[in-house]
Design a protein around this motif. Structure first.
Motif, PDB file in Angstrom:
ATOM      1  N   VAL A  74       0.874  -1.190   0.000  1.00 21.90           N
ATOM      2  CA  VAL A  74       0.000   0.000   0.000  1.00 21.90           C
ATOM      3  C   VAL A  74       0.911   1.240   0.000  1.00 21.90           C
ATOM      4  O   VAL A  74       2.068   1.148   0.401  1.00 21.90           O
ATOM      5  N   ASP A  75       0.346   2.388  -0.427  1.00 19.10           N
ATOM      6  CA  ASP A  75       1.142   3.617  -0.551  1.00 19.10           C
ATOM      7  C   ASP A  75       1.407   4.281   0.796  1.00 19.10           C
ATOM      8  O   ASP A  75       1.118   5.459   0.982  1.00 19.10           O
ATOM      9  N   GLY A  76       1.894   3.560   1.767  1.00 16.83           N
ATOM     10  CA  GLY A  76       2.209   4.173   3.055  1.00 16.83           C
ATOM     11  C   GLY A  76       1.100   3.966   4.063  1.00 16.83           C
ATOM     12  O   GLY A  76       0.210   3.135   3.871  1.00 16.83           O
ATOM     13  N   ILE A  77       1.175   4.735   5.149  1.00 18.63           N
ATOM     14  CA  ILE A  77       0.144   4.647   6.188  1.00 18.63           C
ATOM     15  C   ILE A  77      -1.006   5.551   5.751  1.00 18.63           C
ATOM     16  O   ILE A  77      -0.792   6.686   5.328  1.00 18.63           O
TER      17      ILE A  77
ATOM     18  N   ALA B  54       6.121  -0.990  -2.650  1.00 17.35           N
ATOM     19  CA  ALA B  54       7.150  -1.633  -3.471  1.00 17.35           C
ATOM     20  C   ALA B  54       6.737  -1.716  -4.941  1.00 17.35           C
ATOM     21  O   ALA B  54       7.577  -1.930  -5.808  1.00 17.35           O
ATOM     22  N   TYR B  55       5.446  -1.560  -5.197  1.00 19.28           N
ATOM     23  CA  TYR B  55       4.993  -1.589  -6.587  1.00 19.28           C
ATOM     24  C   TYR B  55       4.733  -0.190  -7.124  1.00 19.28           C
ATOM     25  O   TYR B  55       4.237  -0.018  -8.231  1.00 19.28           O
ATOM     26  N   ASN B  56       5.031   0.817  -6.305  1.00 25.41           N
ATOM     27  CA  ASN B  56       4.848   2.206  -6.724  1.00 25.41           C
ATOM     28  C   ASN B  56       5.909   3.040  -6.016  1.00 25.41           C
ATOM     29  O   ASN B  56       5.611   3.960  -5.263  1.00 25.41           O
ATOM     30  N   PRO B  57       7.213   2.676  -6.242  1.00 19.80           N
ATOM     31  CA  PRO B  57       8.266   3.250  -5.398  1.00 19.80           C
ATOM     32  C   PRO B  57       8.487   4.749  -5.587  1.00 19.80           C
ATOM     33  O   PRO B  57       9.099   5.383  -4.732  1.00 19.80           O
ATOM     34  N   SER B  58       7.965   5.322  -6.674  1.00 19.22           N
ATOM     35  CA  SER B  58       8.191   6.764  -6.840  1.00 19.22           C
ATOM     36  C   SER B  58       7.237   7.585  -5.968  1.00 19.22           C
ATOM     37  O   SER B  58       7.463   8.767  -5.732  1.00 19.22           O
ATOM     38  N   ASN B  59       6.199   6.945  -5.469  1.00 22.25           N
ATOM     39  CA  ASN B  59       5.308   7.631  -4.535  1.00 22.25           C
ATOM     40  C   ASN B  59       6.026   7.772  -3.185  1.00 22.25           C
ATOM     41  O   ASN B  59       6.541   6.791  -2.666  1.00 22.25           O
ATOM     42  N   PRO B  60       6.113   8.993  -2.635  1.00 21.81           N
ATOM     43  CA  PRO B  60       6.903   9.149  -1.399  1.00 21.81           C
ATOM     44  C   PRO B  60       6.350   8.400  -0.187  1.00 21.81           C
ATOM     45  O   PRO B  60       7.063   8.212   0.804  1.00 21.81           O
TER      46      PRO B  60
ATOM     47  N   THR C  54      -3.169   8.443   1.627  1.00 18.22           N
ATOM     48  CA  THR C  54      -1.870   8.315   2.295  1.00 18.22           C
ATOM     49  C   THR C  54      -1.617   9.537   3.173  1.00 18.22           C
ATOM     50  O   THR C  54      -1.916  10.655   2.761  1.00 18.22           O
ATOM     51  N   ILE C  55      -1.059   9.322   4.353  1.00 15.94           N
ATOM     52  CA  ILE C  55      -0.699  10.432   5.244  1.00 15.94           C
ATOM     53  C   ILE C  55       0.787  10.717   5.016  1.00 15.94           C
ATOM     54  O   ILE C  55       1.621   9.849   5.260  1.00 15.94           O
ATOM     55  N   PRO C  56       1.150  11.917   4.548  1.00 13.19           N
ATOM     56  CA  PRO C  56       2.564  12.153   4.190  1.00 13.19           C
ATOM     57  C   PRO C  56       3.533  12.066   5.366  1.00 13.19           C
ATOM     58  O   PRO C  56       4.605  11.482   5.226  1.00 13.19           O
ATOM     59  N   THR C  57       3.171  12.677   6.530  1.00 11.62           N
ATOM     60  CA  THR C  57       4.083  12.533   7.678  1.00 11.62           C
ATOM     61  C   THR C  57       3.298  12.260   8.950  1.00 11.62           C
ATOM     62  O   THR C  57       2.193  12.760   9.129  1.00 11.62           O
ATOM     63  N   LEU C  58       3.907  11.492   9.806  1.00  5.90           N
ATOM     64  CA  LEU C  58       3.303  11.180  11.107  1.00  5.90           C
ATOM     65  C   LEU C  58       4.422  11.218  12.143  1.00  5.90           C
ATOM     66  O   LEU C  58       5.587  10.969  11.814  1.00  5.90           O
TER      67      LEU C  58
END
Ligand code: ADP
Ligand code: ASP
Ligand code: MG
Length: 472
Positions: free
Chosen positions: A242-245, A298-304, A258-262
């Motif tokens: 998944v694209d992060g948390i 891992a399937y969308n590694p350019s997403n931060p 996706t939450i950019p920073t936590l």
């Protein structure tokens, strides 16, 4: 002091079960490692067992204990097939021979362990840990083979071999961080300095007597941060599918973002309240050294993805909604409880003596009632223990329970000192037609949690997610 050359980074990368689930997935994961190694970074790789293998091993241990060896043997051949197929696709020549023979010999030992359990008809927590450790021990050689096939020097090691030393609390062992730090530096720094990439089994450690232990389900995330802290790494990269948390479990709320920073604290609250995306103790080893953790796809590694660090960012007061199910509420009541503080203490010590964890507590202001949320699997034991402890009936008269309960929590650092969050939460839940069974707020003011019937869980999560505009 870090012994590093130039500006290159030291990073710990962790791959979960779905990212290790066959040759194609391992190949994709290995490419992410190779990219960083080629840039000159030092990479420590942590891997989980292939998807569902740990569950299978738990079932195999149980199967052997009850004498169902036919099913156990069938499962062993399935494991053999899955791992050998991946080994054959990922490697050639001598490397293939080496990988195949390692897998076969591990399965041979697993078979002997399970036969032992079968003969003794006994499965102790200690032998269970040994049995479940085979999942990661079988997957690590596959990652090593993939890396070596791509021209990277690599070695596979168990958590115990790299120096993760824990207490002997089998099934949920805690690392002894001081000795672990010394041992891990001792074992892994020479390997990294020699230009070799270590592939370490997640989830597993060993106690001071050298006996295999495990860090609790989902423990590979924890292995990654234990190693990062010991090695004073610059970053932990936890790869997911998944694209992060996200603002909620995407399986429950498809519009979750996706939450950019936590912050570390926010992630701990989320994990405690059931966001299964990370092991609840993941952030603890790296917090003090302020090592950032990145969660990315891992399937969308350019997403931060998501960065976890000391301070989160963003304007949202509430950042995420979590939910845990399979819980029950126990309510104890009786006029005898009023003004007798020791009763509350006795309730909790009774539960803790029976190893029953309380997820959430609330007390009525008259003190005549306490409600506690426990796991449904512990409910019968908890009720029995309380009934025995308060058998006289003078202090606590009624003890009753509601099963099929879920606890929902909203989490965010911005909630601290902000008025109206609870009002907004509960009016959203009420408008969705959901009845709230009990409420609690953490003293950190980082969360508000409440219990609803399990059948209302999805509706309540969606309502709160919408009310705080988490999908925007
Ligand atoms: P891994 O095997 O890589 O450790 P997990 O399955 O343990 O992966 O964790 C990833 C899963 O966690 C996702 O597939 C998702 O369904 C679930 N999850 C629960 N809550 C969240 C959340 N808030 N954000 C992202 N994923 C979540
Ligand atoms: N394989 C272990 C589990 O399923 C550890 C992990 O995946 O993190 O719990
Ligand atoms: Mg996990």
């Amino acid at each position: 002091m870090k012994l590093k050359i130039g500006d290159n980074m030291r990073v710990v990368m962790k791959f979960g079960g779905t990212l290790m689930d066959g040759a194609e997935q391992i190949e994709n994961s290995a490419n992410l490692v190779v990219e960083r190694v080629r840039k000159g970074d030092e990479v420590v790789v942590v891997v989980s067992a292939m998807a569902n293998v740990t569950d299978d091993l738990v079932a195999m241990g149980e199967g052997a204990r009850i004498g169902d060896m036919e099913r156990v043997r069938k499962k062993i051949s399935e494991l053999e097939k899955r791992h050998l197929e991946a080994a054959e696709k990922l490697s050639k020549g001598d490397l293939r021979g080496e990988t195949v023979s390692k897998i076969k010999s591990l399965l041979d030992i697993l078979n002997q362990c399970l036969t032992g359990v079968f003969l003794l008809r006994e499965l102790t927590p200690r032998s269970k840990d040994l049995i479940v450790s085979f999942g990661e021990r079988l997957s690590a050689p596959l990652m090593k083979a993939a890396l070596v096939s791509k021209g990277i020097k690599a070695i596979d090691l168990t958590g115990g071999e790299v120096g993760i030393i824990t207490d002997s609390n089998y099934g949920n062992a805690k690392p002894l961080l001081n000795i672990t730090e010394v041992m891990v530096k001792d074992r892994l720094l020479p390997i990294l300095k020699g230009g070799v990439t270590p592939v370490v089994t997640g989830f597993i450690g060993q106690d001071e007597n050298g006996v295999v232990t495990t860090l609790g389900r989902g423990g590979s995330d924890y292995t990654a941060t234990i190693l990062a802290s010991a090695l004073e790494a610059d970053e932990v990269l936890i790869w997911k599918d998944v694209d992060g948390i996200m603002t909620a479990d995407p399986k429950l709320v498809p519009s979750a973002k996706t939450i950019p920073t936590l912050s570390y604290a926010e992630v701990m609250e989320m994990a405690y309240f059931g966001a299964k995306v990370l092991h609840p103790l993941t952030v603890t080893p790296v917090q003090e050294r302020r090592i950032p953790i990145r969660i990315a796809n891992a399937y969308n590694p350019s997403n931060p993805g998501t960065i976890i660090r000391e301070k989160g960012e963003g304007t949202k007061k509430v950042k995420a909604v979590t939910a845990i199910k399979d819980l029950s509420i126990i309510t104890t009541g009786g006029a005898g409880m009023i003004g007798v503080p020791s009763v509350v203490a006795r309730v909790f010590s009774t539960l803790s003596e029976n190893n029953i964890n309380v997820t959430m507590i609330s007390q009525s202001s008259s003190q005549a009632n306490i409600s506690m949320v426990v796991k449904t699997v512990d409910l019968e034991r908890a009720l029995k223990a309380l009934k025995v402890e308060f058998r006289n009936g003078d202090l606590i008269r009624d003890i009753h329970a509601i099963s099929k309960v879920a606890v929902i929590a909203i989490v965010g650092e911005g909630m601290r000192g902000t008025k109206g969050i609870a009002a907004k939460t509960f009016s959203a839940v009420a408008e969705a037609g959901v009845n709230v069974l009990t409420i609690a707020q953490g003293s950190s003011e980082l969360n508000i949690s409440f219990a609803v019937l399990e059948e209302d869980m999805q509706k309540a999560v969606e309502a709160v997610h919408r009310a705080f505009e988490l999908d925007k």
